[in-house]
Design a protein around this motif. Structure first.
Motif, PDB file in Angstrom:
ATOM      1  N   HIS A  51       0.748  -1.265   0.106  1.00 20.11           N
ATOM      2  CA  HIS A  51       0.194   0.219  -0.091  1.00 20.11           C
ATOM      3  C   HIS A  51       0.760   1.068   0.073  1.00 20.11           C
ATOM      4  O   HIS A  51       2.016   1.416  -0.004  1.00 20.11           O
ATOM      5  CB  HIS A  51      -1.023   0.119   1.283  1.00 20.11           C
ATOM      6  CG  HIS A  51      -0.146   0.355   2.364  1.00 20.11           C
ATOM      7  ND1 HIS A  51       0.099  -0.839   3.234  1.00 20.11           N
ATOM      8  CD2 HIS A  51       0.114   1.356   3.212  1.00 20.11           C
ATOM      9  CE1 HIS A  51       0.909  -0.513   4.237  1.00 20.11           C
ATOM     10  NE2 HIS A  51       0.751   1.045   4.326  1.00 20.11           N
ATOM     11  N   ALA A  52       0.345   2.298  -0.269  1.00 24.40           N
ATOM     12  CA  ALA A  52       1.007   3.626  -0.099  1.00 24.40           C
ATOM     13  C   ALA A  52       0.019   4.577   0.054  1.00 24.40           C
ATOM     14  O   ALA A  52      -1.210   4.396   0.416  1.00 24.40           O
ATOM     15  CB  ALA A  52       1.692   3.806  -1.679  1.00 24.40           C
ATOM     16  N   TRP A  53       0.380   5.975   0.586  1.00 21.52           N
ATOM     17  CA  TRP A  53      -0.343   6.889   0.787  1.00 21.52           C
ATOM     18  C   TRP A  53      -0.464   7.951  -0.091  1.00 21.52           C
ATOM     19  O   TRP A  53       0.760   8.463  -0.681  1.00 21.52           O
ATOM     20  CB  TRP A  53       0.017   7.738   2.098  1.00 21.52           C
ATOM     21  CG  TRP A  53      -0.208   6.631   3.331  1.00 21.52           C
ATOM     22  CD1 TRP A  53       0.778   5.659   3.670  1.00 21.52           C
ATOM     23  CD2 TRP A  53      -1.190   6.363   4.168  1.00 21.52           C
ATOM     24  NE1 TRP A  53       0.247   4.975   4.829  1.00 21.52           N
ATOM     25  CE2 TRP A  53      -0.952   5.240   4.931  1.00 21.52           C
ATOM     26  CE3 TRP A  53      -2.318   7.047   4.338  1.00 21.52           C
ATOM     27  CZ2 TRP A  53      -1.769   4.925   6.055  1.00 21.52           C
ATOM     28  CZ3 TRP A  53      -3.295   6.551   5.441  1.00 21.52           C
ATOM     29  CH2 TRP A  53      -2.961   5.665   6.341  1.00 21.52           C
ATOM     30  N   ILE A  54      -1.401   8.516  -0.663  1.00 17.01           N
ATOM     31  CA  ILE A  54      -1.682   9.741  -1.684  1.00 17.01           C
ATOM     32  C   ILE A  54      -1.968  10.854  -0.755  1.00 17.01           C
ATOM     33  O   ILE A  54      -3.049  11.058  -0.244  1.00 17.01           O
ATOM     34  CB  ILE A  54      -2.828   9.421  -2.655  1.00 17.01           C
ATOM     35  CG1 ILE A  54      -2.528   8.136  -3.362  1.00 17.01           C
ATOM     36  CG2 ILE A  54      -3.030  10.706  -3.763  1.00 17.01           C
ATOM     37  CD1 ILE A  54      -1.285   8.176  -4.208  1.00 17.01           C
ATOM     38  N   VAL A  55      -0.988  11.981  -0.919  1.00 20.34           N
ATOM     39  CA  VAL A  55      -1.136  13.193  -0.519  1.00 20.34           C
ATOM     40  C   VAL A  55      -1.668  14.051  -1.330  1.00 20.34           C
ATOM     41  O   VAL A  55      -0.996  14.623  -2.530  1.00 20.34           O
ATOM     42  CB  VAL A  55      -0.137  13.750   0.405  1.00 20.34           C
ATOM     43  CG1 VAL A  55      -0.714  15.243   1.050  1.00 20.34           C
ATOM     44  CG2 VAL A  55       0.329  12.865   1.361  1.00 20.34           C
ATOM     45  N   SER A  56      -2.972  14.765  -1.374  1.00 22.77           N
ATOM     46  CA  SER A  56      -3.305  15.469  -2.440  1.00 22.77           C
ATOM     47  C   SER A  56      -4.020  16.983  -2.151  1.00 22.77           C
ATOM     48  O   SER A  56      -4.361  17.887  -3.193  1.00 22.77           O
ATOM     49  CB  SER A  56      -4.763  14.824  -3.183  1.00 22.77           C
ATOM     50  OG  SER A  56      -5.822  14.725  -2.048  1.00 22.77           O
TER      51      SER A  56
END
Length: 423
Positions: A51-56
């Motif tokens: 998994h990864a984290w998307i910072v938008s």
């Protein structure tokens, strides 16, 4: 986001729909915008089982990029975006789901993937080469180059592929001169760079192209040691530094500058021209007053993005961004195209307006790794677009916008070609 079956390109474990641009080619992908609607910090499942984290969110991206506790070091913190399913399974079998990586002394020159103390040292050396005097000299030179390229286009008729005849050669000429590369070698390094950045190609082919590009740069470094010139590589070699750079460091740094110095700006030039041709009211503003581009370039940089996402960082400890806690070791991806359209930051962010009041955007990043060549890129964009639009009256597309081939499978987004005509 639910992971799809693992039969997609292993070089890109992020679910492919996140990058699909089925609507406006200038807008971030709909799936990426949908993630932002769920929140400015979102966890996604990857196709390799990790998994990864998307910072938008705009403020959240700035917070991550400005926080030294989010590392850029890909050696110490392996990215889940580049792991095979087997590597992911091995990682998950470790205590805490992390593979311990011992700190190591960095002897390479990949400064964009370094933390302190190595990163600031190498960056200072490079900053000393991007002097105000050198950039000021380049502004007139860029204009001369743009005029020569446009004159050559006009001499060949009233139609051309803007990528091949203008957007690509202009920054290539500039970066070749800055690094002391013989312009006759431009085609060679561009071809190899394009292969290395093409995510649709087999990994072995990409590695081979990267290796050949490094060999090219190694020969150039050797030549500059023997016969220096008035260029950045010669300055890095022969200026009086307390700790001289090794050949490996020089090759790494020069290769990074060469790739970044023409690939990103070339695609931004072409994509900006495309966007202006599709927004005739904004195109008219430039025709009437090219000075609009002094600040208008900032709007183009905000509105467009030549990266599918943005920088990657790694949490060195459990860290909170917004109201979300990101565990130590996790991979964090900055969704710059979405952050630059954050409705909390800009009114009507999906509208291109070259007269929009100038505000800071994230096209060049933020924090310690803010793009070194940002002023050069601005000069090339502002000057190149102004000369193009004023010297080619009636500039227009000769192909429907929906048929313009997009670089969706490339690390750097843009268009493969842009057929145009003029009066």
């Amino acid at each position: 986001m639910k992971a799809t079956p693992r039969n997609t390109n292993p070089q890109r474990p992020i679910p492919p729909e996140i990058f699909e641009r089925n609507g406006c080619p200038f807008d971030p992908p709909a799936a990426m915008m949908a993630l932002h609607d769920r929140g400015p910090v979102t966890r996604i499942d990857l196709l390799n089982g990790a998994h990864a984290w998307i910072v938008s969110g705009y403020e959240e991206v700035r917070a991550v990029l400005g926080d030294a506790r989010f590392s850029s070091d890909r050696l110490r913190y392996p990215s889940t975006l580049s792991m095979s399913p087997e590597e992911v399974a091995n990682r998950q079998a470790q205590p805490g789901g992390q593979c311990p990586v011992a700190p190591q002394e960095r002897k390479d020159g990949m400064f964009i993937f370094m933390d302190a103390p190595q990163h600031p040292r190498l960056r200072r050396l490079l900053s000393g080469q991007f002097t105000v005097k050198r950039m000021k000299h380049l502004e007139d030179h860029v204009r001369d180059l743009a005029v020569r390229l446009i004159d050559a286009m006009r001499a060949d008729g009233t139609q051309a592929d803007l990528v091949k005849t203008f957007a690509l050669p202009l920054p290539s000429l500039v970066i070749c001169e800055l690094l002391g590369v013989d312009y006759a070698d431009r085609t060679e390094f561009h071809h190899r760079t394009a292969i290395a950045l093409d995510l649709s190609r087999p990994s072995e082919e990409r590695r081979r192209a990267s290796g050949e590009l490094r060999q090219f740069m190694a020969k150039l470094v050797g030549a500059k040691r023997k016969q220096p010139g008035d260029d950045i590589i010669s300055g890095l070699i022969h200026d009086d530094y307390d700790l001289p750079l090794t050949d490996r460091q020089l090759v790494d740094m020069a290769t990074t500058l060469l790739s970044a110095g023409h690939e990103t700006t070339a695609n931004m030039l072409a994509l900006s021209a495309f966007a202006l041709l599709e927004n005739p009211d904004q195109l008219s503003r430039v025709r009437d007053d090219p000075a609009v581009l002094d600040n208008g370039v900032e709007e183009l940089l905000r509105y467009l993005s030549v990266f599918h996402n943005g920088p990657t960082r790694f949490a060195t400890e459990d860290l909170t961004v917004g109201d979300v806690t990101i565990p130590a070791g996790d991979t964090v991806v900055m969704a710059v195209p979405v952050a630059n359209r954050d409705e909390q930051r800009w009114p009507e962010p999906d509208r291109l307006d070259l007269t929009r009041p100038r505000t800071s955007h994230l096209a060049f990043g933020h924090g310690a790794h803010l793009c070194l060549g940002q002023q050069l890129a601005r000069v090339e964009l502002r000057t190149g677009l102004a000369e193009l639009i004023t010297r080619l009256p009636g500039l227009r597309l000769t192909t429907p916008a929906s048929e313009i081939p997009l670089r969706e499978q490339m690390v750097v987004y843009g268009v493969h070609s842009l057929p145009v005509a003029w009066n």
